[in-house]
Each structure stands twice: as C-alpha cells, then as structure tokens.
Design a protein around this motif. Structure first.
Motif, short mmCIF file in Angstrom:
data_model
loop_
_atom_site.label_atom_id
_atom_site.label_comp_id
_atom_site.label_asym_id
_atom_site.label_seq_id
_atom_site.Cartn_x
_atom_site.Cartn_y
_atom_site.Cartn_z
N THR A 33 28.13 36.51 40.44
CA THR A 33 28.65 37.76 39.87
C THR A 33 29.27 37.55 38.49
OG1 THR A 33 30.77 37.49 41.04
CG2 THR A 33 29.07 38.81 42.12
N GLU A 105 33.39 39.83 40.19
CA GLU A 105 33.74 40.23 41.54
C GLU A 105 34.69 41.43 41.50
OE1 GLU A 105 37.50 37.87 42.88
OE2 GLU A 105 35.86 36.42 42.65
N ASP A 220 31.03 49.12 43.77
CA ASP A 220 30.50 47.83 44.18
C ASP A 220 29.03 48.10 44.51
OD1 ASP A 220 29.59 45.63 45.70
OD2 ASP A 220 31.60 45.20 46.44
N THR A 232 23.29 41.15 44.79
CA THR A 232 24.74 41.26 44.96
C THR A 232 25.22 40.16 45.88
OG1 THR A 232 26.53 42.81 45.47
CG2 THR A 232 24.57 42.88 46.90
N GLU A 265 30.23 43.32 41.18
CA GLU A 265 29.48 42.59 42.19
C GLU A 265 27.97 42.55 41.96
OE1 GLU A 265 30.84 40.72 44.44
OE2 GLU A 265 32.93 41.42 44.50
#
Length: 296
Positions: A33, A105, A220, A232, A265
């Motif tokens: 990420t 993240e 996300d 992801t 992400e």
C-alpha cells in the motif's frame, strides 16, 4: 503537450491539493500500500480521461488540482507519521484549500482527521466510510505481538473518540470487540453490512442516516467488490458494485458539504492497473462534484 489532471504547479494556485501519504508499517496482510499513492497519481497524470461524462466537459478546465508528496514518512513510527500528516494537511487547510489524501494504509486518515478537528467541531461532521472492515479495534493486540492503538484496524475507533459521527458502508467482517463497540447504542454508529442475509440498502437509506451538514468520505478500496478493486491488502469477497458505489459517492457530495476525503489501501498488482485506475476515477469524480459550482 501532454495534459494532466494534476494541473497546478503551486499549492497556492490550487483549489484542491492531493496529498500522498505512502505509509504501511501497521499493515497486517498483503503489503504494497506504500506504493498506492504514486500508482493513483500516475493514473491521474496519464491514464484517466480529462473529459467527464456527467458534466460533459473537462473539470480541469475550471478546477486547479495540486499535489504534495510526503515521501519520507514510511520509516517513521506511527505517532510521528500522524503528526507529519496532521501538520502538512493543516498547512494546506490554512490556505483554504481542499485536501484529498491518498494512502497508504488506512491509519493515515487519522492524521488528516486530526488536522480537520482543529478547524471545525468533529461532532458536526459525519465520516462516510466505505470499507469491508469496521476498523474499530481499540488496539491490534489480537493479531500483533507489538500492539498499537494507531494501527490501520483502529483508525475509525480513534476518529470516533475525537467526536466524529460514523456511517459505515460495505462492512463484511469484524471482530467481537468491534461488534460490541458498534452495537452499543451510546456509540451511535450506523453500520450497513453486506451479505450474511443483509439486503443491500438503497442509497436513500444511507443518505438519511447522515445527520450532519458536513461529511468526510474515507474509501478503503476493499469496500468495493474485489472484481472492481482487486489490488488491496485485505480483500474480502462481495462488497459494493462499481456503479452503486459511484452513485452513492456522487449523491453524498451533492447533498452534503464535503470537508475532506481520502482513498486508502491500494496495493498495486504486477499484472493489473484496475484498482489504481478505479481509485483515480473515484478521486476525480469526487473533486468534480465537490467543485460542481465551477462547472456550471
């Protein structure tokens, strides 16, 4: 001359500033990420069409989009990372610019939310979270031998403690402690679960659940079905269908006052650009709708 969606050379001339936060030290599954922000920015600079199908024009003809890369943060401790993000976002907010944060993240969102909390009362802001996970753990001690209260799985717990209201969409997995936390009526968290017998809510149902004038959107990418966002860290089967998610985001931005946004992400894959392309499209759509008055 090659044209780019990122079209402001200086922050001072920008309407919106894309802040890259390539951090992933508390990531608990597939790594990568930290490479997400640059991959998304590459899509914005060279792969995405500037022409918008909704507005039938090029938003970048009217909207100035700048960029700030926090490229030195991935070796820092979580506390220092959040302080750095908070300070940099705060400086941009002081210039009355809209900040669009790209992770990394999910923990990076907390730095931005801390900066925003210095500008306005968190109790007047609802965080609309699109995610497969609640991220409501108090710590990550159940899976990490060196637990932290600032891990990616704790980010919305910390934001809620600041006073932000939470509406969570696309949730498909959670721990017992997270279930107990969001089920407690005094915490006043609205969770829209996907699957396991839950009917996909209408977009109107989600809009009605937002009780504040101001909204912050955190995406996300694992909140979407992996068919749309496969790259992801912690993919979960199911999730939001692409056009549903896009309409939800558009209608939220159109019906409330958007004060901040992030996409996190994204973990780029070697054989597909689908995830970073989708993230870039979401970012461009959010920016266009945020500044829709400029496009009339």
């Amino acid at each position: 001359m090659i044209e780019s969606i990122i079209n402001a050379k200086e922050i001072d001339e920008a309407d919106v500033v894309i802040v890259e936060a390539p951090y992933e030290q508390t990531a608990s599954s597939r790594k990568g990420t930290a490479n997400g922000p640059k991959a998304i920015v590459l899509m914005l600079k060279s792969k995405l069409e500037l022409f918008d199908r909704t507005y039938k024009m090029r938003p970048t003809d009217k909207i100035k989009i700048g960029q700030k890369d926090l490229d030195n943060i991935n070796s820092l401790l979580p506390e220092k990372v959040l302080e750095e993000i908070m300070n940099e976002c705060g400086k941009i907010l002081d210039k009355n610019k809209f900040v669009f944060l790209l992770g990394g993240e999910h923990s990076v969102s907390l730095g931005y939310l801390q900066a925003l909390a210095k500008k306005m009362n968190p109790k007047e802001v609802t965080i609309l979270q699109i995610d497969a996970h609640c991220d409501l753990r108090d710590t990550d001690a159940d899976y990490n031998e060196n637990p932290s209260k600032l891990a990616h799985s704790c980010v919305l717990r910390r934001a809620h403690e600041f006073g932000y209201n939470l509406v969570q969409v696309g949730i498909r997995t959670y721990s017992i402690s997270e279930y107990e936390y969001f089920s407690d009526p005094k915490n006043n968290i609205k969770v829209f679960e996907w699957g396991n017998g839950h009917k996909v809510p209408s977009i109107d149902e989600i809009l009605v659940s937002i009780k504040t004038k101001y909204v912050y959107i955190t995406i996300d990418v694992d909140g979407f079905d992996p068919a749309h966002m496969p790259g992801t860290g912690t993919a979960v089967q199911g999730g939001l269908e692409w056009w549903y998610g896009l309409e939800l985001i558009e209608r939220v931005v159109d019906n409330f006052e958007l004060v901040g946004a992030d996409i996190v992400e994204v973990s780029p894959m070697t054989d597909s650009i689908l995830t970073e392309y989708g993230a870039a499209q979401l970012a461009y759509t959010i920016i266009a709708h945020k500044f829709r008055n400029k496009l009339q």
